[in-house]
Design a protein around this motif. Structure first.
Motif, PDB file in Angstrom:
ATOM      1  N   GLY A   1     -14.954  -4.994  -1.728  1.00 29.68           N
ATOM      2  CA  GLY A   1     -14.738  -3.914  -0.785  1.00 29.68           C
ATOM      3  C   GLY A   1     -15.647  -3.903   0.425  1.00 29.68           C
ATOM      4  O   GLY A   1     -15.540  -3.018   1.262  1.00 29.68           O
TER       5      GLY A   1
ATOM      6  N   CYS B   1      -9.346 -10.939   2.338  1.00 28.23           N
ATOM      7  CA  CYS B   1      -8.880  -9.646   2.866  1.00 28.23           C
ATOM      8  C   CYS B   1      -9.030  -9.555   4.386  1.00 28.23           C
ATOM      9  O   CYS B   1      -8.796  -8.491   4.957  1.00 28.23           O
ATOM     10  CB  CYS B   1      -9.633  -8.508   2.197  1.00 28.23           C
TER      11      CYS B   1
ATOM     12  N   ARG C   1     -10.184  -4.284   1.637  1.00 27.09           N
ATOM     13  CA  ARG C   1      -9.197  -3.601   0.792  1.00 27.09           C
ATOM     14  C   ARG C   1      -7.787  -4.128   1.059  1.00 27.09           C
ATOM     15  O   ARG C   1      -7.535  -4.790   2.055  1.00 27.09           O
ATOM     16  CB  ARG C   1      -9.250  -2.108   1.050  1.00 27.09           C
TER      17      ARG C   1
ATOM     18  N   ALA D   1      -9.757  -2.217  -3.764  1.00 32.36           N
ATOM     19  CA  ALA D   1     -10.815  -3.042  -3.185  1.00 32.36           C
ATOM     20  C   ALA D   1     -10.510  -4.519  -3.416  1.00 32.36           C
ATOM     21  O   ALA D   1      -9.927  -4.907  -4.425  1.00 32.36           O
ATOM     22  CB  ALA D   1     -12.163  -2.687  -3.805  1.00 32.36           C
ATOM     23  N   CYS D   2     -10.930  -5.336  -2.474  1.00 32.02           N
ATOM     24  CA  CYS D   2     -10.780  -6.783  -2.589  1.00 32.02           C
ATOM     25  C   CYS D   2     -11.650  -7.268  -3.746  1.00 32.02           C
ATOM     26  O   CYS D   2     -12.816  -6.877  -3.868  1.00 32.02           O
ATOM     27  CB  CYS D   2     -11.206  -7.442  -1.282  1.00 32.02           C
TER      28      CYS D   2
ATOM     29  N   CYS E   1      -4.696   2.584  -8.588  1.00 27.50           N
ATOM     30  CA  CYS E   1      -5.559   3.039  -7.487  1.00 27.50           C
ATOM     31  C   CYS E   1      -5.883   4.522  -7.532  1.00 27.50           C
ATOM     32  O   CYS E   1      -6.696   4.989  -6.738  1.00 27.50           O
ATOM     33  CB  CYS E   1      -4.916   2.710  -6.148  1.00 27.50           C
TER      34      CYS E   1
ATOM     35  N   MET F   1      -4.860   2.258  -1.894  1.00 26.92           N
ATOM     36  CA  MET F   1      -5.670   1.110  -1.509  1.00 26.92           C
ATOM     37  C   MET F   1      -6.485   0.662  -2.717  1.00 26.92           C
ATOM     38  O   MET F   1      -6.925   1.482  -3.510  1.00 26.92           O
ATOM     39  CB  MET F   1      -6.653   1.455  -0.389  1.00 26.92           C
TER      40      MET F   1
END
Length: 123
Positions: free
Chosen positions: A69, A106, A111, A63-64, A56, A61
């Motif tokens: 995201g 998510c 995220r 992103a999905c 990251c 965090m």
């Protein structure tokens, strides 16, 4: 096998120019398909050399992967798209939520906490 005055084969074989074209096309296809993996490799290498989290970049965090995201996915299915809507979003830079549903992976946050560094104490 006979050649014409330009050096081209006349019986259906490939010329050197056609072979070169296929070679360049193959190289371009390989570069296009491998670009995301090479980018991830270089990014991880740079983060490692700077002492950051490889996944990251110390943002804690990520992103999905399903909604990328945004928190929304298209409700019409993964393989259908509307060219005009997609072009408008690309030009305008906004994401329309009219034909979208919230991402269930998510819970519409877009995220997740980074599994690599979120458990580490913050400095």
């Amino acid at each position: 096998m006979s050649l014409d005055s330009g050096g081209r084969e006349m019986e259906g074989g490939l010329t050197s120019s056609e072979l070169a074209g296929f070679g360049v096309g193959t190289l371009l296809l390989w570069a296009t398909l491998s670009a995301p993996k090479l980018d991830a490799l270089f990014s991880a290498s740079q983060r490692r050399s700077l002492g950051m989290c490889k996944r990251c970049g110390d943002l804690r965090m990520i992103a999905c992967s399903r909604c990328k995201g945004t928190g929304y996915v298209k409700s019409s299915g993964p393989f259908s798209f509307n060219l005009m809507d997609d072009m408008y979003q690309w030009i305008d830079g906004t994401e329309s939520t009219l034909n979208s549903i919230t991402c269930s992976k998510c819970q519409a946050r877009g995220r997740f906490s980074c599994p690599s560094c979120s458990d580490l104490p913050q400095p």
